[in-house]
Design an enzyme around this catalytic site. Structure first.
Site, PDB file in Angstrom:
ATOM      1  N   CYS A   1       0.802  -1.234   0.000  1.00 10.17           N
ATOM      2  CA  CYS A   1       0.000   0.000   0.000  1.00 10.17           C
ATOM      3  C   CYS A   1       0.831   1.279   0.000  1.00 10.17           C
ATOM      4  CB  CYS A   1      -0.919   0.009   1.216  1.00 10.17           C
ATOM      5  SG  CYS A   1      -2.077  -1.353   1.205  1.00 10.17           S
TER       6      CYS A   1
HETATM    7  N1  LIG Z   1      -2.618  -5.764   2.137  1.00 10.17           N
HETATM    8  C1  LIG Z   1      -3.111  -4.727   2.771  1.00 10.17           C
HETATM    9  O1  LIG Z   1      -2.774  -4.488   3.933  1.00 10.17           O
HETATM   10  C2  LIG Z   1      -4.138  -3.792   2.124  1.00 10.17           C
HETATM   11  C3  LIG Z   1      -4.794  -2.855   2.948  1.00 10.17           C
HETATM   12  C4  LIG Z   1      -5.746  -2.015   2.380  1.00 10.17           C
HETATM   13  C5  LIG Z   1      -5.995  -2.097   1.005  1.00 10.17           C
HETATM   14  N2  LIG Z   1      -5.337  -2.993   0.214  1.00 10.17           N
HETATM   15  C6  LIG Z   1      -5.689  -3.047  -1.192  1.00 10.17           C
HETATM   16  O2  LIG Z   1      -6.498  -4.198  -1.422  1.00 10.17           O
HETATM   17  C7  LIG Z   1      -6.244  -4.725  -2.720  1.00 10.17           C
HETATM   18  C8  LIG Z   1      -5.851  -6.182  -2.620  1.00 10.17           C
HETATM   19  O3  LIG Z   1      -4.623  -6.279  -1.887  1.00 10.17           O
HETATM   20  P1  LIG Z   1      -4.147  -7.588  -1.144  1.00 10.17           P
HETATM   21  O4  LIG Z   1      -3.056  -7.168  -0.240  1.00 10.17           O
HETATM   22  O5  LIG Z   1      -5.311  -8.330  -0.574  1.00 10.17           O
HETATM   23  O6  LIG Z   1      -3.563  -8.414  -2.391  1.00 10.17           O
HETATM   24  P2  LIG Z   1      -3.144  -9.962  -2.429  1.00 10.17           P
HETATM   25  O7  LIG Z   1      -2.116 -10.079  -3.484  1.00 10.17           O
HETATM   26  O8  LIG Z   1      -2.858 -10.435  -1.037  1.00 10.17           O
HETATM   27  O9  LIG Z   1      -4.461 -10.700  -2.897  1.00 10.17           O
HETATM   28  C9  LIG Z   1      -5.024 -10.559  -4.147  1.00 10.17           C
HETATM   29  C10 LIG Z   1      -5.637 -11.879  -4.555  1.00 10.17           C
HETATM   30  O10 LIG Z   1      -6.327 -11.685  -5.780  1.00 10.17           O
HETATM   31  C11 LIG Z   1      -6.153 -12.824  -6.586  1.00 10.17           C
HETATM   32  N3  LIG Z   1      -6.474 -12.437  -7.950  1.00 10.17           N
HETATM   33  C12 LIG Z   1      -5.738 -11.716  -8.818  1.00 10.17           C
HETATM   34  N4  LIG Z   1      -6.427 -11.562  -9.974  1.00 10.17           N
HETATM   35  C13 LIG Z   1      -7.605 -12.187  -9.823  1.00 10.17           C
HETATM   36  C14 LIG Z   1      -8.748 -12.368 -10.667  1.00 10.17           C
HETATM   37  N5  LIG Z   1      -8.773 -11.868 -11.907  1.00 10.17           N
HETATM   38  N6  LIG Z   1      -9.765 -13.099 -10.197  1.00 10.17           N
HETATM   39  C15 LIG Z   1      -9.730 -13.628  -8.946  1.00 10.17           C
HETATM   40  N7  LIG Z   1      -8.688 -13.471  -8.112  1.00 10.17           N
HETATM   41  C16 LIG Z   1      -7.644 -12.751  -8.541  1.00 10.17           C
HETATM   42  C17 LIG Z   1      -4.723 -13.253  -6.322  1.00 10.17           C
HETATM   43  O11 LIG Z   1      -4.502 -14.606  -6.665  1.00 10.17           O
HETATM   44  C18 LIG Z   1      -4.613 -12.990  -4.815  1.00 10.17           C
HETATM   45  O12 LIG Z   1      -4.982 -14.134  -4.056  1.00 10.17           O
HETATM   46  C19 LIG Z   1      -5.177  -3.827  -3.336  1.00 10.17           C
HETATM   47  O13 LIG Z   1      -5.793  -2.826  -4.098  1.00 10.17           O
HETATM   48  C20 LIG Z   1      -4.511  -3.208  -2.124  1.00 10.17           C
HETATM   49  O14 LIG Z   1      -3.927  -1.952  -2.435  1.00 10.17           O
HETATM   50  C21 LIG Z   1      -4.412  -3.855   0.765  1.00 10.17           C
END
Ligand SMILES: NC(=O)c1ccc[n+]([C@@H]2O[C@H](COP(=O)([O-])OP(=O)(O)OC[C@H]3O[C@@H](n4cnc5c(N)ncnc54)[C@H](O)[C@@H]3O)[C@@H](O)[C@H]2O)c1
Length: 451
Positions: free
Chosen positions: A282
């Site tokens: 992030c």
């Molecule tokens: N990690 C954090 O602390 C956090 C906090 C707030 C916001 N975010 C935001 O949330 C969003 C997700 O982040 P995250 O950390 O959970 O990512 P992540 O990489 O942990 O998880 C994303 C998941 O999406 C899956 N994926 C990718 N493309 C896909 C598709 N087309 N169909 C189905 N699944 C698919 C991946 O396999 C993965 O399991 C981002 O925009 C991030 O900026 C993250």
């Protein structure tokens, strides 16, 4: 939004009623750090929840009741599966049975540090293939203001259905803070904004069923701006204390002591702490989504750029301090030293190594010829990463007194709570502490150098 809006008949009313009676089926797309805890919270709130992920290994693992995210214990997951509330799948056709679809896919930067919306676009096209009247579709991925209305909505409306009439579109940013024991998905207030009053009403009804407090704002672009503002605030404030760290260090002043004392002021000050650089999915990335979008308006984001510059320079600063410390304390050069880097994750008590400054530190050490290993209780083996492919497969070394003594120095990069600080302190010859981890536990010695 007028409460009466939700009381008139139409597809929004049908969906709202299904939400109220918990008959609605929810889909969460992207079962990562954000999506899996959210899916578990939705299921716990009484909704049948289908988790979608393109990674079949994750889907199979989840369906056996085994979690890979610390915030969702396996027992909790297994219980939800047993109660038929949660199931994972890669079969996109199941989306047609869902009333609520929540998108939690990654939003990284491209090689040229521009927003990479391909995950959002691919997912939205998939949703469009199975869309039906009355569905609530919510984007949760962090992104620049305008994405929901300018990118997601046109793809969905290309089906011939209209947002706010046939389907309901909203943005609600995730505020997950992995590793934080004080806040969980359901206790962190949730910002929600629909594309129009009916969508706001349906989205509010859904999130109110899952999250303790919902904060409605006027438009998806505003909600997108809220999230990006929160992350810019952190990036800029961390850069400020990182800069102060360098200045105060030159003056012989301990920045951590300064910050803790300043934090005694009960108003007008909020402590942020320096470190070896920014990490995670992030804070190092999201501010640049706004930078990119601002260019469309001919505006510069100078604070963001400056904060990025300062934060990105931190690993090199840490290495230069390490070099001085090795020379002064052990009369050794960096290149001829054997170093144990402690903590590979980007922050304490999690296993996430995305954008972790520790990877940069390892890389910088090895470029100088240093023999470097790492220890991290949460990362037994370095997975494949895009920017540090050379480190894939490296394994965490065990911590024993003999092993610690076999290194010239320890570089403490992540202050996990479960590290054995006493053993490290007792057996290390020199400790470079980038988190004040030893100082805050009461260890004082000139073999500890802060950086
Ligand atoms: N990690 C954090 O602390 C956090 C906090 C707030 C916001 N975010 C935001 O949330 C969003 C997700 O982040 P995250 O950390 O959970 O990512 P992540 O990489 O942990 O998880 C994303 C998941 O999406 C899956 N994926 C990718 N493309 C896909 C598709 N087309 N169909 C189905 N699944 C698919 C991946 O396999 C993965 O399991 C981002 O925009 C991030 O900026 C993250």
């Amino acid at each position: 939004m007028n409460q009466n809006d939700l009381e008139t008949s139409g597809p929004h009313r049908t969906t709202a009623q299904k939400i109220e009676s918990r008959q609605a089926v929810a889909a969460v797309i992207g079962l990562g750090y954000v999506g899996l805890p959210l899916a578990a919270a939705i299921a716990r709130a009484g909704f049948r929840t289908v988790g979608f992920d393109i990674d079949p290994a994750k889907v199979n693992q989840l369906n056996t009741g085994t979690s890979y995210i610390e915030a969702v214990p396996s027992e909790c997951l297994a219980d939800l599966i047993y109660q038929d509330r949660f199931r994972a799948t890669s079969d996109e056709s199941e989306l047609s049975q869902c009333d609520v679809v929540v998108i939690c896919v990654p939003t990284p930067l491209t090689k040229h540090r521009e927003p990479d919306l391909t995950y959002i676009e691919t997912t939205t096209r998939m949703i469009a293939r199975y869309m039906r009247a009355g569905q609530l579709i919510v984007l949760e991925s962090t992104t620049y203001p305008g994405t929901t209305e300018e990118v997601v909505k046109p793809i969905l409306e290309a089906t011939g259905m209209r947002s706010g009439r046939d389907f309901f579109l909203a943005f609600s940013p995730e505020r997950e803070d992995p590793g934080n024991p004080h806040f969980h998905t359901t206790t962190i207030p949730k910002i929600v904004a629909g594309d129009g009053p009916l969508a706001s009403g349906v989205a509010k009804a859904f999130y109110s069923a899952v999250i303790e407090r919902v904060v409605l704002v006027s438009s998806p672009a505003t909600a997108e701006a809220v999230k990006i503002t929160e992350n810019i605030f952190r990036a800029v404030n961390i850069a400020l204390v990182n800069e102060l760290k360098v200045i105060y260090d030159a003056m012989g002043i301990d920045v951590w002591e300064v910050i803790d004392a300043a934090a005694s002021k009960p108003f007008g000050y909020m402590p942020f702490y320096p470190g070896p650089g920014l990490g995670g999915h992030c804070i190092p990335i999201d501010p640049f989504y706004l930078t990119w979008k601002s260019r469309e308006y001919g505006l510069a984001t100078r604070f963001i750029e400056l904060a990025g510059e300062i934060n990105v320079a931190m690993p090199r600063y840490v290495i230069s301090r390490f070099e001085q410390a090795l020379d002064q304390h052990l009369s050794k050069s960096l290149g001829s030293s054997k170093v144990l880097l402690v903590g590979l994750a980007y922050k304490k008590n999690v296993s996430d190594i995305r954008e972790s400054p520790s990877l940069v530190l390892l890389n910088l050490l090895e470029m100088r010829g240093t023999q470097a290993d790492y220890h991290d209780p949460y990362v037994t083996e370095v997975p494949a990463t895009r920017d540090h492919a050379e480190l894939a497969g490296r394994r965490s070394v065990n911590l024993t007194p003999e092993i610690i003594r076999s290194y010239d120095a320890i570089l403490l990069a992540t202050d996990h709570d479960n590290l054995d600080y006493e053993m490290l302190y007792d057996h290390a010859r020199l400790i470079l502490d980038t988190r004040n981890a030893f100082g805050k536990r009461g260890y004082r010695s000139n073999k500890i150098v802060k950086a």
